[in-house]
Design a protein around this motif. Structure first.
Motif, PDB file in Angstrom:
ATOM      1  N   UNK A 127       1.043  -1.052  -0.110  1.00 33.30           N
ATOM      2  CA  UNK A 127      -0.010  -0.053  -0.079  1.00 33.30           C
ATOM      3  C   UNK A 127       0.937   1.243  -0.010  1.00 33.30           C
ATOM      4  N   UNK A 128       1.859   1.289   0.803  1.00 31.08           N
ATOM      5  CA  UNK A 128       2.774   2.563   0.934  1.00 31.08           C
ATOM      6  C   UNK A 128       3.354   2.841  -0.421  1.00 31.08           C
ATOM      7  N   UNK A 129       3.912   1.784  -0.841  1.00 31.63           N
ATOM      8  CA  UNK A 129       4.565   2.133  -2.274  1.00 31.63           C
ATOM      9  C   UNK A 129       3.591   2.500  -3.179  1.00 31.63           C
ATOM     10  N   UNK A 130       2.381   2.193  -3.235  1.00 29.02           N
ATOM     11  CA  UNK A 130       1.334   2.414  -4.477  1.00 29.02           C
ATOM     12  C   UNK A 130       1.144   3.879  -4.119  1.00 29.02           C
ATOM     13  N   UNK A 131       1.146   4.192  -2.616  1.00 30.53           N
ATOM     14  CA  UNK A 131       0.682   5.799  -2.235  1.00 30.53           C
ATOM     15  C   UNK A 131       1.801   6.784  -2.666  1.00 30.53           C
ATOM     16  N   UNK A 132       3.088   6.213  -2.699  1.00 29.85           N
ATOM     17  CA  UNK A 132       4.006   7.037  -3.162  1.00 29.85           C
ATOM     18  C   UNK A 132       4.337   7.437  -4.499  1.00 29.85           C
ATOM     19  N   UNK A 133       3.393   6.730  -5.364  1.00 21.68           N
ATOM     20  CA  UNK A 133       3.799   7.028  -7.008  1.00 21.68           C
ATOM     21  C   UNK A 133       3.512   8.500  -7.230  1.00 21.68           C
ATOM     22  N   UNK A 134       4.234   9.156  -8.243  1.00 21.11           N
ATOM     23  CA  UNK A 134       4.255  10.745  -8.096  1.00 21.11           C
ATOM     24  C   UNK A 134       2.887  10.942  -8.778  1.00 21.11           C
ATOM     25  N   UNK A 135       1.639  10.776  -8.427  1.00 14.71           N
ATOM     26  CA  UNK A 135       0.456  10.975  -9.136  1.00 14.71           C
ATOM     27  C   UNK A 135       0.157  12.682  -9.149  1.00 14.71           C
ATOM     28  N   UNK A 231     -14.766   8.250  -1.399  1.00 15.88           N
ATOM     29  CA  UNK A 231     -13.967   8.157  -0.165  1.00 15.88           C
ATOM     30  C   UNK A 231     -12.498   8.377  -0.182  1.00 15.88           C
ATOM     31  N   UNK A 232     -11.997   9.325   0.575  1.00 14.34           N
ATOM     32  CA  UNK A 232     -10.299   9.305   0.598  1.00 14.34           C
ATOM     33  C   UNK A 232      -9.984   9.924  -0.534  1.00 14.34           C
ATOM     34  N   UNK A 233      -8.521  10.136  -0.418  1.00 21.49           N
ATOM     35  CA  UNK A 233      -7.756  10.926  -1.473  1.00 21.49           C
ATOM     36  C   UNK A 233      -8.359  12.265  -1.805  1.00 21.49           C
ATOM     37  N   UNK A 234      -8.783  12.965  -0.798  1.00 22.38           N
ATOM     38  CA  UNK A 234      -9.432  14.425  -1.009  1.00 22.38           C
ATOM     39  C   UNK A 234     -10.646  14.301  -1.427  1.00 22.38           C
ATOM     40  N   UNK A 235     -11.418  13.222  -1.635  1.00 26.19           N
ATOM     41  CA  UNK A 235     -12.861  13.061  -1.684  1.00 26.19           C
ATOM     42  C   UNK A 235     -13.422  13.576  -2.945  1.00 26.19           C
ATOM     43  N   UNK A 303      -9.061   8.855   4.478  1.00 26.00           N
ATOM     44  CA  UNK A 303      -8.720   7.727   3.517  1.00 26.00           C
ATOM     45  C   UNK A 303      -8.750   6.383   4.318  1.00 26.00           C
ATOM     46  N   UNK A 304      -9.253   5.334   3.732  1.00 28.85           N
ATOM     47  CA  UNK A 304      -9.041   3.998   4.257  1.00 28.85           C
ATOM     48  C   UNK A 304      -7.813   3.548   4.371  1.00 28.85           C
ATOM     49  N   UNK A 305      -7.299   3.061   5.585  1.00 28.64           N
ATOM     50  CA  UNK A 305      -6.011   2.444   5.431  1.00 28.64           C
ATOM     51  C   UNK A 305      -5.390   1.569   4.656  1.00 28.64           C
ATOM     52  N   UNK A 306      -6.565   0.736   4.016  1.00 26.14           N
ATOM     53  CA  UNK A 306      -5.971  -0.322   2.895  1.00 26.14           C
ATOM     54  C   UNK A 306      -6.316   0.429   1.587  1.00 26.14           C
TER      55      UNK A 306
END
Ligand code: NAD
Length: 353
Positions: A127-135, A231-235, A303-306
């Motif tokens: 999860x953490x690595x996917x969240x670190x993608x430079x989106x 849900x999450x990531x700014x909504x 944001x949901x933890x998973x």
């Protein structure tokens, strides 16, 4: 050929079972399912009509597998498939089914000299690595800029080389553990097996829920009504997934079975790819177009933890190895889902509501 499909009353399993029987009528196709997933019971009539045997059974119980008899091919499609499962702690069902149950399936296949196709998940990636993608937020979606790449990722999506270090949810962990055990059975027990790490698969007869099967869930809400929320990531609904039409997945599995043993031991990322990806906000517009109904969608910034903001499959490896590539577009997927919802409203509305 005798084919056993575990989880064969579920969305993926029932489609594969009916498709194999349709295209290879001389095959014996048996499905085994404990009907845990709400809505799987609706498959029983379709399986019977399609000439597929159904056995009520549980992969946690080796005797249920043994009772299904001998086989040449086992397609393991049973699972607790929700990434949210076990989050509140102590979900033994998830581990007992997705890991121990899978090992029971491996033993059953091995005992009969059968080969195996295993449905794994993109959720094996942390999860953490996917969240670190430079989106970057562009229009109504997140994108990976064309000019930036990293280990196992680029604007084309995520490859099999994406790093595996880090937490991935209990669901993802049970699937990755199963993959590791399968690799040992291939190496030491002469099991022939292929692992497909699927992104989102979708299409008719998926009993979409908020935590699994979001394309059907979103479409059904637009048609039948009910609450929806970003849900999450700014909504704002910018999170992106690719989607693979279930019929495209079937075509791949057919190809892999035909190419066994050359494909044995391989693990592939499998999905719709960048061309067949969608954000929630874009999906909303596509659903409004098809239903003429615009729902009031609430926003939940937490944001949901998973949860992850972005997952798109890079199919390069599986395409290079098998020649397969998805044929059906996001629009095809939605057309088929809406047609199915219209045609079967009486049967599916209560479940999807
Ligand atoms: N649909 C997707 O988007 C997707 C994506 C990635 C991976 N997968 C994987 O593909 C496989 C199929 O998923 P699906 O979408 O068809 O899910 P599904 O829930 O529709 O089907 C799973 C079936 O397994 C059955 N089942 C659950 N526990 C069982 C047990 N202990 N014994 C026997 N049967 C049991 C359920 O009743 C259900 O019919 C799963 O392994 C899932 O993890 C699915």
């Amino acid at each position: 050929m005798r084919i056993l499909i575990t989880g064969g009353a579920g969305f993926v399993g029932s489609h594969l079972a009916l498709s194999f029987k349709r295209d290879l009528p001389n095959c014996t196709v048996t499905t085994l399912d404990n009907l845990k997933r709400r809505g799987s019971e609706l498959a029983l009539g379709r399986l019977a009509l399609g000439g597929v045997e159904f056995r009520h059974g549980d992969i946690r119980n080796p005797d249920d597998l043994a009772a299904a008899g001998s086989l040449d091919l086992l397609i393991e499609c049973s699972a607790e498939p929700s990434v949210q499962a076990g989050l509140s702690g102590g979900d033994r069902y998830l581990i007992d089914t997705n890991l121990i149950g899978t090992i029971n399936c491996l033993d059953h296949a091995r005992r009969h000299g059968a080969s195996l196709i295993f449905l794994s998940t993109s959720r094996v990636y942390p999860i953490a690595a996917l969240r670190e993608l430079p989106l970057v937020a562009t229009g109504a979606r997140f994108v990976i800029p064309e000019e930036i790449t990293g280990p196992g990722w680029s604007a084309r999506g995520i490859t099999e080389n994406f790093p595996l270090t880090g937490s991935r949810s209990l669901y993802g962990a049970t699937k990755l553990c199963s993959e590791l055990i399968i690799a040992e059975y291939v190496a030491h027990y002469e099991l022939q097996a292929v692992v497909n790490r699927c992104g989102v698969v979708s299409g008719p007869w998926q009993m979409g829920k908020v935590d699994q099967g979001f394309v059907v869930f979103w479409a059904a809400r637009h048609l039948f009504g009910g609450p929806l929320s970003y849900n999450g990531f700014g909504g704002a609904g910018l999170q992106v997934r690719d989607a693979l039409h279930i019929e495209d997945l079937y075509r791949l599995v057919r190809e892999q079975v035909a190419q066994m043993p050359a494909q044995s031991g391989k693990t592939y990322n499998v999905g719709g790819g960048a061309e067949c990806s969608v954000s929630l906000a874009e999906l909303t517009e596509a659903c409004v177009e098809r239903t003429g109904r615009r729902l009031a969608i609430t926003s939940q910034p937490q944001t949901n933890p998973v949860d992850v903001p972005y997952y798109v499959t890079d199919n390069s490896a599986v395409t290079a190895a098998t020649g397969w590539r998805p044929r059906l577009s996001m629009s095809d997927i939605l057309d088929d889902i809406f047609q199915w919802l219209f045609d079967n409203r009486g049967e599916v509305e209560t479940i999807l509501k």
